[in-house]
Design an enzyme around this catalytic site. Structure first.
Site, PDB file in Angstrom:
ATOM      1  N   GLY A  56       0.806  -1.215   0.000  1.00 20.46           N
ATOM      2  CA  GLY A  56       0.000   0.000   0.000  1.00 20.46           C
ATOM      3  C   GLY A  56       0.839   1.265   0.000  1.00 20.46           C
ATOM      4  CG  ASP A  58       4.750   0.968   5.084  1.00 22.87           C
ATOM      5  OD1 ASP A  58       5.677   1.791   5.066  1.00 22.87           O
ATOM      6  OD2 ASP A  58       4.690   0.007   5.889  1.00 22.87           O
ATOM      7  N   GLY A 147      -7.137   0.701   3.794  1.00 27.01           N
ATOM      8  CA  GLY A 147      -6.709  -0.264   2.779  1.00 27.01           C
ATOM      9  C   GLY A 147      -6.605  -1.644   3.414  1.00 27.01           C
TER      10      GLY A 147
HETATM   11  N1  AR6 Z   1      -0.668   7.748  -2.044  1.00 25.02           N
HETATM   12  C1  AR6 Z   1      -1.806   7.967  -1.327  1.00 25.02           C
HETATM   13  N2  AR6 Z   1      -2.590   6.973  -0.876  1.00 25.02           N
HETATM   14  C2  AR6 Z   1      -2.234   5.704  -1.191  1.00 25.02           C
HETATM   15  C3  AR6 Z   1      -1.071   5.395  -1.943  1.00 25.02           C
HETATM   16  C4  AR6 Z   1      -0.273   6.484  -2.383  1.00 25.02           C
HETATM   17  N3  AR6 Z   1       0.847   6.304  -3.099  1.00 25.02           N
HETATM   18  N4  AR6 Z   1      -1.005   4.037  -2.082  1.00 25.02           N
HETATM   19  C5  AR6 Z   1      -2.079   3.505  -1.458  1.00 25.02           C
HETATM   20  N5  AR6 Z   1      -2.821   4.519  -0.919  1.00 25.02           N
HETATM   21  P1  AR6 Z   1      -2.966   0.993   3.039  1.00 25.02           P
HETATM   22  P2  AR6 Z   1      -3.640   0.685   5.877  1.00 25.02           P
HETATM   23  C6  AR6 Z   1      -4.072   4.451  -0.156  1.00 25.02           C
HETATM   24  O1  AR6 Z   1      -3.309  -0.414   2.776  1.00 25.02           O
HETATM   25  O2  AR6 Z   1      -5.026   0.299   5.562  1.00 25.02           O
HETATM   26  C7  AR6 Z   1       0.719  -1.729   4.552  1.00 25.02           C
HETATM   27  O3  AR6 Z   1       1.160  -2.954   4.058  1.00 25.02           O
HETATM   28  C8  AR6 Z   1      -4.915   3.195  -0.262  1.00 25.02           C
HETATM   29  O4  AR6 Z   1      -5.625   3.179  -1.495  1.00 25.02           O
HETATM   30  O5  AR6 Z   1      -1.731   1.546   2.428  1.00 25.02           O
HETATM   31  O6  AR6 Z   1      -3.397   1.659   6.997  1.00 25.02           O
HETATM   32  C9  AR6 Z   1       1.390  -1.347   5.864  1.00 25.02           C
HETATM   33  O7  AR6 Z   1       2.715  -1.834   5.952  1.00 25.02           O
HETATM   34  C10 AR6 Z   1      -5.826   3.405   0.926  1.00 25.02           C
HETATM   35  O8  AR6 Z   1      -6.877   4.324   0.602  1.00 25.02           O
HETATM   36  O9  AR6 Z   1      -2.823   1.293   4.633  1.00 25.02           O
HETATM   37  C11 AR6 Z   1       0.508  -2.002   6.883  1.00 25.02           C
HETATM   38  O10 AR6 Z   1       0.828  -3.351   7.089  1.00 25.02           O
HETATM   39  C12 AR6 Z   1      -4.924   4.080   1.962  1.00 25.02           C
HETATM   40  O11 AR6 Z   1      -3.787   4.539   1.221  1.00 25.02           O
HETATM   41  C13 AR6 Z   1      -0.862  -1.899   6.258  1.00 25.02           C
HETATM   42  O12 AR6 Z   1      -0.657  -1.823   4.846  1.00 25.02           O
HETATM   43  C14 AR6 Z   1      -4.439   3.184   3.083  1.00 25.02           C
HETATM   44  O13 AR6 Z   1      -4.221   1.879   2.594  1.00 25.02           O
HETATM   45  C15 AR6 Z   1      -1.566  -0.628   6.682  1.00 25.02           C
HETATM   46  O14 AR6 Z   1      -2.871  -0.660   6.195  1.00 25.02           O
END
Ligand code: AR6
Length: 211
Positions: A56, A58, A147
């Site tokens: 994601g 991260d 996410g």
């Molecule tokens: N810019 C902005 N938003 C984004 C981007 C980007 N480049 N890429 C994804 N998103 P998530 P969580 C959005 O899964 O739910 C990771 O593996 C995505 O579409 O990134 O807090 C970490 O290491 C969604 O709307 O974060 C943790 O293990 C939002 O960011 C876990 O995921 C959050 O999705 C954290 O899960």
């Protein structure tokens, strides 16, 4: 919180820019975009407790920042162990345009009765507190927890915007808070939550004009 019209200085490439004023001088923006390209003083990473990267946002932040970001995270991890949900730490921005990355760990959604809203609100409050300590005037947030962690986006948007608005009602060094939302559905959820928040009297929010 009051809605404001984007000005002629705004980058036309900014997708779906919505702008609101909170309190005496803080601006809140909602856009669709990729947070890794943001040049606010700080960007926030939705990390996990290991601090050692993931998928994601991260994964995208670590990819764009380069290996020095991971090295900094590893050092912090060695010093203090895993980062509990709701807390935040900071690193440099490494190769990113932002000066700092603030890493926070959102709650995993377990149905809503495991203190998820309070933990999620804490992510936003702690990130703003650290941004202030770092003398940042601008910060970009992703939609934390919506996410991989499965938090329903409409609920998360309400918690996120309310937490930020409560902090920024008071004088605060951060005067620009931007939510960089990755897709139209998430942007829509935040826009709706902002609309609802503007009608909450205790937060002294009212619409001035629409963006
Ligand atoms: N810019 C902005 N938003 C984004 C981007 C980007 N480049 N890429 C994804 N998103 P998530 P969580 C959005 O899964 O739910 C990771 O593996 C995505 O579409 O990134 O807090 C970490 O290491 C969604 O709307 O974060 C943790 O293990 C939002 O960011 C876990 O995921 C959050 O999705 C954290 O899960």
């Amino acid at each position: 919180m009051r809605a404001e019209k984007p000005s002629s200085h705004d980058d036309p490439a900014r997708l779906a820019l919505l702008r609101y004023r909170i309190g005496p001088e803080a601006i809140l923006e909602l856009i669709i975009g990729d947070i890794t390209t943001e040049s606010t003083d700080a960007i926030v990473n939705a990390a996990n407790s290991s601090l050692l990267g993931g998928g994601g946002v991260d994964g995208a932040i670590h990819d764009a920042a380069g290996p020095n970001l991971l090295a900094e995270c590893q050092q912090i991890r060695q010093k203090r162990g895993p980062l509990p949900a709701g807390q935040a730490i900071s690193t440099s921005g490494a190769n990113l345009p932002a000066r700092y990355v603030i890493h926070t760990v959102g709650p995993v959604w377990h149905g809503g009765s495991a203190n998820e809203p309070e933990t999620l609100a804490s992510c936003y409050r702690e990130s703003l507190r650290i941004a202030a300590e770092l003398a940042c005037v601008s910060i970009s947030f992703p939609s934390i927890s919506t996410g991989a962690f499965g938090y329903p986006v409409h609920d998360a948007a309400n918690v996120a915007l309310r937490a930020v608005a409560e902090v920024l009602q008071q004088p605060h060094p951060v005067t620009l808070t931007r939510f960089v939302l990755f897709d139209p559905r998430t942007h829509k959820a935040y826009a709706r939550a902002a609309q609802q928040l503007m009608s909450i009297a205790e937060l002294q929010m009212k619409i001035e004009c629409s963006g």
